[in-house]
Design a protein around this motif. Sequence first.
Motif, PDB file in Angstrom:
ATOM      1  N   GLY A   1       9.717  -3.863   2.606  1.00  0.00           N
ATOM      2  CA  GLY A   1       9.786  -2.405   2.780  1.00  0.00           C
ATOM      3  C   GLY A   1      10.494  -2.001   4.061  1.00  0.00           C
TER       4      GLY A   1
ATOM      5  N   HIS B   1      10.052   0.465   6.733  1.00  0.00           N
ATOM      6  CA  HIS B   1       9.049   1.369   7.301  1.00  0.00           C
ATOM      7  C   HIS B   1       9.562   1.956   8.617  1.00  0.00           C
ATOM      8  N   HIS B   2       8.856   2.980   9.130  1.00  0.00           N
ATOM      9  CA  HIS B   2       9.196   3.472  10.472  1.00  0.00           C
ATOM     10  C   HIS B   2       9.106   2.316  11.463  1.00  0.00           C
TER      11      HIS B   2
ATOM     12  N   ALA C   1       5.948  -1.910  -0.758  1.00  0.00           N
ATOM     13  CA  ALA C   1       5.989  -0.495  -0.357  1.00  0.00           C
ATOM     14  C   ALA C   1       4.661  -0.036   0.215  1.00  0.00           C
TER      15      ALA C   1
ATOM     16  N   PRO D   1       2.216   1.182   4.995  1.00  0.00           N
ATOM     17  CA  PRO D   1       1.618   2.517   5.122  1.00  0.00           C
ATOM     18  C   PRO D   1       0.134   2.533   4.740  1.00  0.00           C
TER      19      PRO D   1
ATOM     20  N   SER E   1       4.346   8.901   3.231  1.00  0.00           N
ATOM     21  CA  SER E   1       3.858   7.696   2.531  1.00  0.00           C
ATOM     22  C   SER E   1       2.491   7.282   3.048  1.00  0.00           C
ATOM     23  N   SER E   2       2.341   7.226   4.376  1.00  0.00           N
ATOM     24  CA  SER E   2       1.059   6.787   4.943  1.00  0.00           C
ATOM     25  C   SER E   2      -0.031   7.817   4.685  1.00  0.00           C
TER      26      SER E   2
ATOM     27  N   ALA F   1       7.717   4.029  -4.632  1.00  0.00           N
ATOM     28  CA  ALA F   1       8.591   2.968  -4.122  1.00  0.00           C
ATOM     29  C   ALA F   1       9.962   3.070  -4.772  1.00  0.00           C
TER      30      ALA F   1
ATOM     31  N   ASP G   1      10.534   8.519  -1.139  1.00  0.00           N
ATOM     32  CA  ASP G   1      10.096   7.202  -1.624  1.00  0.00           C
ATOM     33  C   ASP G   1      10.215   6.184  -0.500  1.00  0.00           C
ATOM     34  N   ARG G   2       9.371   5.173  -0.550  1.00  0.00           N
ATOM     35  CA  ARG G   2       9.521   4.079   0.406  1.00  0.00           C
ATOM     36  C   ARG G   2      10.613   3.152  -0.112  1.00  0.00           C
TER      37      ARG G   2
END
Length: 330
Positions: A37, A39-40, A134, A138, A166-167, A306, A324-325
Motif C-alpha cells: 500500500g 500510505h501517508h 490496503a 490505516p 481511509s484511517s 483499495a 481509494d488506497r
Amino acid sequence: MHAAILDRPDAPPRYGTHPEPVATADHELVVDVLAAGLHHLTRAVATGTHYTAAHDGAAHPGAAHPGAAHDGAAAGEHRPRVPGVDGVVRDPDGRVRYVVLDDPRLGTFAERTVIDVRRSVVLPDDVDPVLAAAAMNPGQASWLALRRRAPLAPGAAVLVLGATGSSGRLAVQVARLLGTGRVVAAGRDERRLAALRDLGADDARTLDRLDGAGDVDVVLDFLWGAPAVAALTALLTARTDRARPLTWVQVGSMAGATAELPAALLRAARVEVVGSGFGSVPPRDIVAELPELAAAVARGDLQVQARPVPLADVERTWSERTDDRIVYVP
Ligand SMILES: NC(=O)c1ccc[n+]([C@@H]2O[C@H](COP(=O)([O-])OP(=O)(O)OC[C@H]3O[C@@H](n4cnc5c(N)ncnc54)[C@H](OP(=O)(O)O)[C@@H]3O)[C@@H](O)[C@H]2O)c1
C-alpha cells in the motif's frame, strides 16, 4: 528485479531495476511481494519527513532502535532506495504474510524484498492481498490506539475526528468491532460523512456541530491543528460532567503538525491527551496486535476502498490524491 527506485527524496520514484535482495541475518527471508500500500507513512518515510526519521532522513517505522536505519550516508546525502513500509508477501514455503519492514532502504515496492520474519504475521491462504495491503496500515491507526493507548470501558463512546479518510473509515469500523457503545464520526465533508453510517457510525457530524457530541469518552484525532483545538473546545464546553474522563488520542496530523492549545482547556475538564504511533506503542506491542487485526481483515469484517495499480505506474501515481488506497502490485 523490477522495483520503484527513489533517486531523490523530493521527486517521485521511478520504475527501474534493482539488484536481487539477499538475506544476511537470522530471522531474515527473501520473499515475493504480492501487494504493497501507498500510505501517508510510505511517502513520509521515503522523503525523510516522518517523525521517526533519523540522521540522513532514513526512517525506521516501528523499529526498536530508530538510529539503526542510518545507512552510512553523510548528512544531507541521499542514497537511492526502494520505498514501501509494509505489504503482503509470499515466503519461500508458500505462506502469505503481512509484514512491517524494519529497514527503509529496501522496501516493499519491488518484486522481492527481505523481511524479518518476527515482524510478520501469516495470513489465511485465501486472503485478498490487495485488500489486506490496503487495510493493515490505516487499520492499525485505530486498532493500536484503542487497544494500547485508550482501552475501551464497556459501553464507552468514541468520536473519530477526521473520519472520512481511509484511517477514519476504518476507525469507525474498528471501534464498532472492539465493542464501543456509541461511535460518532466527525469530518468536514457532509457527503462522505453520510456514508459512514453504513459502516457502523451511530452519529455523523460536521466539525461545526460537535457541541452535540460532548459526552464521549475517547476521541481518535486524525487532524490536529486548528480543527482539533476547535473540536476539543466544543466537546469540553458541551460536556455534561467535566469530571468525566476523556482520552484524546492524537493519531494523525492531516490539518496541522502543531496546534495552539489554550492552557485553560486542560484545566477545565478531565482530559488526557496521548499519542498513538511508532514509539508511543512499542514494536513488540504492534506486532502482538497484528494477528487479530489481520484476522479481522481476512474475514472481511473491515471494509476498505483499495485500488490495485501496477508497480510500473509508480511514478505517475505516487503523488495522486485519491479516495481509494493505492496498492502497488509488482
Ligand atoms: N499513528 C498511526 O498509527 C497512524 C496509522 C495510519 C495513519 N496515520 C495518520 O492518520 C492520518 C490520516 O490518514 P488517512 O490514511 O486516513 O489519510 P486520508 O485517507 O488521506 O484521509 C485524510 C483525512 O483527513 C481529512 N482532512 C485533511 N485535511 C483536513 C483539514 N484541513 N481539515 C479537516 N479535515 C481534513 C480528510 O477529509 P476530507 O475527506 O474532507 O478530504 C480525510 O478525512 C495521517 O496523518 C496518517 O499519517 C497514523
